[in-house]
Motif scaffolding. Structure first.
Motif, PDB file in Angstrom:
ATOM      1  N   SER A  69      -8.736   3.553  28.646  1.00 19.56           N
ATOM      2  CA  SER A  69      -9.442   3.756  29.911  1.00 19.56           C
ATOM      3  C   SER A  69     -10.368   2.594  30.279  1.00 19.56           C
ATOM      4  O   SER A  69     -11.037   2.640  31.300  1.00 19.56           O
ATOM      5  CB  SER A  69     -10.258   5.058  29.850  1.00 19.56           C
ATOM      6  N   ILE A  70     -10.393   1.551  29.435  1.00 21.23           N
ATOM      7  CA  ILE A  70     -11.205   0.361  29.721  1.00 21.23           C
ATOM      8  C   ILE A  70     -10.321  -0.705  30.358  1.00 21.23           C
ATOM      9  O   ILE A  70      -9.214  -0.978  29.890  1.00 21.23           O
ATOM     10  CB  ILE A  70     -11.855  -0.183  28.434  1.00 21.23           C
ATOM     11  N   TYR A  71     -10.835  -1.301  31.431  1.00 17.40           N
ATOM     12  CA  TYR A  71     -10.101  -2.340  32.158  1.00 17.40           C
ATOM     13  C   TYR A  71     -11.011  -3.549  32.369  1.00 17.40           C
ATOM     14  O   TYR A  71     -12.232  -3.413  32.482  1.00 17.40           O
ATOM     15  CB  TYR A  71      -9.629  -1.830  33.525  1.00 17.40           C
ATOM     16  N   GLN A  72     -10.395  -4.718  32.422  1.00 19.45           N
ATOM     17  CA  GLN A  72     -11.131  -5.938  32.724  1.00 19.45           C
ATOM     18  C   GLN A  72     -10.855  -6.335  34.174  1.00 19.45           C
ATOM     19  O   GLN A  72      -9.716  -6.264  34.634  1.00 19.45           O
ATOM     20  CB  GLN A  72     -10.700  -7.062  31.783  1.00 19.45           C
ATOM     21  N   ILE A  73     -11.899  -6.730  34.893  1.00 20.32           N
ATOM     22  CA  ILE A  73     -11.720  -7.253  36.245  1.00 20.32           C
ATOM     23  C   ILE A  73     -11.378  -8.730  36.097  1.00 20.32           C
ATOM     24  O   ILE A  73     -12.173  -9.510  35.571  1.00 20.32           O
ATOM     25  CB  ILE A  73     -12.996  -7.098  37.095  1.00 20.32           C
ATOM     26  N   VAL A  74     -10.184  -9.119  36.521  1.00 19.62           N
ATOM     27  CA  VAL A  74      -9.735 -10.495  36.340  1.00 19.62           C
ATOM     28  C   VAL A  74      -9.496 -11.165  37.692  1.00 19.62           C
ATOM     29  O   VAL A  74      -9.550 -10.522  38.742  1.00 19.62           O
ATOM     30  CB  VAL A  74      -8.448 -10.546  35.476  1.00 19.62           C
ATOM     31  N   THR A  75      -9.214 -12.460  37.634  1.00 19.32           N
ATOM     32  CA  THR A  75      -9.158 -13.270  38.850  1.00 19.32           C
ATOM     33  C   THR A  75      -7.819 -13.990  38.981  1.00 19.32           C
ATOM     34  O   THR A  75      -7.275 -14.484  37.985  1.00 19.32           O
ATOM     35  CB  THR A  75     -10.289 -14.312  38.840  1.00 19.32           C
ATOM     36  N   VAL A  89      -7.520  -5.198  38.327  1.00 18.27           N
ATOM     37  CA  VAL A  89      -7.880  -4.647  37.016  1.00 18.27           C
ATOM     38  C   VAL A  89      -6.760  -4.907  36.015  1.00 18.27           C
ATOM     39  O   VAL A  89      -5.575  -4.855  36.355  1.00 18.27           O
ATOM     40  CB  VAL A  89      -8.194  -3.130  37.090  1.00 18.27           C
ATOM     41  N   HIS A  90      -7.161  -5.214  34.806  1.00 21.05           N
ATOM     42  CA  HIS A  90      -6.214  -5.536  33.735  1.00 21.05           C
ATOM     43  C   HIS A  90      -6.556  -4.654  32.536  1.00 21.05           C
ATOM     44  O   HIS A  90      -7.666  -4.707  32.010  1.00 21.05           O
ATOM     45  CB  HIS A  90      -6.362  -7.014  33.375  1.00 21.05           C
ATOM     46  N   ALA A  91      -5.623  -3.810  32.128  1.00 23.66           N
ATOM     47  CA  ALA A  91      -5.876  -2.827  31.082  1.00 23.66           C
ATOM     48  C   ALA A  91      -6.225  -3.480  29.752  1.00 23.66           C
ATOM     49  O   ALA A  91      -5.617  -4.484  29.354  1.00 23.66           O
ATOM     50  CB  ALA A  91      -4.661  -1.921  30.907  1.00 23.66           C
ATOM     51  N   LEU A  92      -7.204  -2.917  29.055  1.00 20.79           N
ATOM     52  CA  LEU A  92      -7.606  -3.419  27.747  1.00 20.79           C
ATOM     53  C   LEU A  92      -6.425  -3.451  26.783  1.00 20.79           C
ATOM     54  O   LEU A  92      -6.293  -4.378  25.981  1.00 20.79           O
ATOM     55  CB  LEU A  92      -8.715  -2.529  27.170  1.00 20.79           C
ATOM     56  N   GLN A  93      -5.533  -2.470  26.892  1.00 18.07           N
ATOM     57  CA  GLN A  93      -4.403  -2.396  25.964  1.00 18.07           C
ATOM     58  C   GLN A  93      -3.394  -3.532  26.181  1.00 18.07           C
ATOM     59  O   GLN A  93      -2.513  -3.746  25.348  1.00 18.07           O
ATOM     60  CB  GLN A  93      -3.695  -1.047  26.098  1.00 18.07           C
TER      61      GLN A  93
END
Length: 362
Positions: A60-66, A268-272
């Motif tokens: 359920s953790i995501y990184q905001i990427v560019t 958004v980019h999933a932590l997994q």
């Protein structure tokens, strides 16, 4: 009677293997080396695919990427401009956000009589309490809220033992990073992160302190972007990430008043998936590739298949020389089931010895 028969099977199997020791040695070594290779391949794949799974919020953790676009094509970064998180929290108050700033190659001075100095190449971050809670750091003393104090820092158990000998003596001690005018007080100690983590937290200082004391970074500039500054969000399970991506694609055009014609987009980019996407780099020691792991698994499968084919070929060649033995056994009254059991025990003995060798080699 049955026990005596089983003993006889094993005794005969041992004699046959000893009599045909060349074939047996080739079979055992061939299978053993192949099994060892497959065990190593399996362990590598298992290790790589286990990254970050120690986190309860792994899915359920995501990184905001560019993503940036220019004449040379598309360019990806795991970082976002500094002003982004302010407006993310404004537009999505229902979600939990956290940000970090990673620092590489820093000098840490343990302030005291000796002023011991240490070089830390990795693992030094600035973050807030939400970051430590999101990534579930396990505190031995203190808690995540200590980072609300701009002059506080939290360090890992191994770093505390490295600096002070005993982690229990770390709290209250003073550290200085890169000869800063603003020393930091150790306010908490947390357990070391596992090796299979993309976030090797060793020393985490207050992000608010970083903003207040460091005047070299453009904290209000939308045009500047560094992969060291990262933002994460924890979304409820079942959240439509595609809809969020659609909104984030227009995020900079909405808030970047410095450059309205910007082609920069966020998503958004999933932590997994972070460990397996080399476009965005890694906070840890390396990124991996799912294609490489699939290739490795295929190679492992080929190795064990070739070993099995070799085993069958050698056994078939030996069967010709043992046809006389089989004939005599039939004349002596051995049934087909008994002959099959004898061969099965001999084969099992070879496989078991091969497996033991494989475990030793691996």
């Amino acid at each position: 009677k049955s026990i005596a028969m089983i003993k006889n099977y094993f005794k005969t199997a041992f004699r046959n293997l000893l009599r045909n020791r060349k074939h047996a040695t080739l079979n055992i070594l061939g299978l053993g080396v192949a099994m060892a290779a497959c065990i190593i391949v399996f362990l590598v794949i298992q290790y790589e695919t286990s990254y970050d799974k120690h986190l309860r919020g792994y899915d359920s953790i995501y990184q905001i990427v560019t993503k940036d676009k220019d004449a040379d094509g598309e360019h990806f970064s795991g970082g976002v401009p500094f002003p982004v998180i302010k407006f993310l929290r404004q537009d999505y108050p229902q979600y939990q956000f956290a940000e970090l700033m990673q620092n590489y190659g820093v000098q840490v001075t343990v302030v005291g009589a000796e002023n011991k100095k240490f070089r830390e190449e990795n693992g030094v971050f600035y973050g807030d309490a939400d970051l430590l809670k999101m990534f579930e750091l396990r505190f031995l003393t203190g808690n995540a809220d200590v980072l609300k104090d701009v002059n506080s820092t939290a360090i890992s158990r191994s770093l505390a033992e490295k600096y002070f000998g005993n982690w229990k003596e770390a709290v209250g001690k003073t550290l200085n990073i890169d000869n800063s005018e603003f020393p930091l007080q150790v306010a908490s100690v947390f357990e070391d992160e596992p090796a299979n983590s993309d976030f090797p937290f060793q020393l985490v200082s207050s992000y608010e302190g970083f903003v207040a004391h460091d005047k070299t970074w453009p904290f209000t500039d939308w045009g500047s972007n560094t992969s060291s500054h990262q933002v994460f969000v924890k979304l409820p399970r079942g959240t439509d990430t595609k809809e969020m991506d659609r909104q984030l694609a227009l995020f900079e055009k909405k808030y970047n008043t410095q450059k309205k014609e910007t082609t920069r987009e966020h998503f958004v980019h999933a932590l997994q998936n972070i460990h397996f996407d080399e476009r965005f780099g890694s906070n840890g020691d390396h990124s991996s590739s799912k294609t490489s792991l699939y290739t490795l698994a295929f190679i492992g499968l080929l190795i064990i298949m070739m070993a099995c084919i070799n085993f069958v070929n050698l056994s078939t060649a030996l069967a010709v020389t043992r046809s006389k033995e089989v004939g005599i056994r039939k004349v002596m009254g051995s049934s087909k089931a008994q002959l099959s059991m004898q061969v099965l025990i001999e084969t099992s003995a070879v496989v078991i010895v091969s497996a033991i060798i494989a475990i030793v080699l691996a």
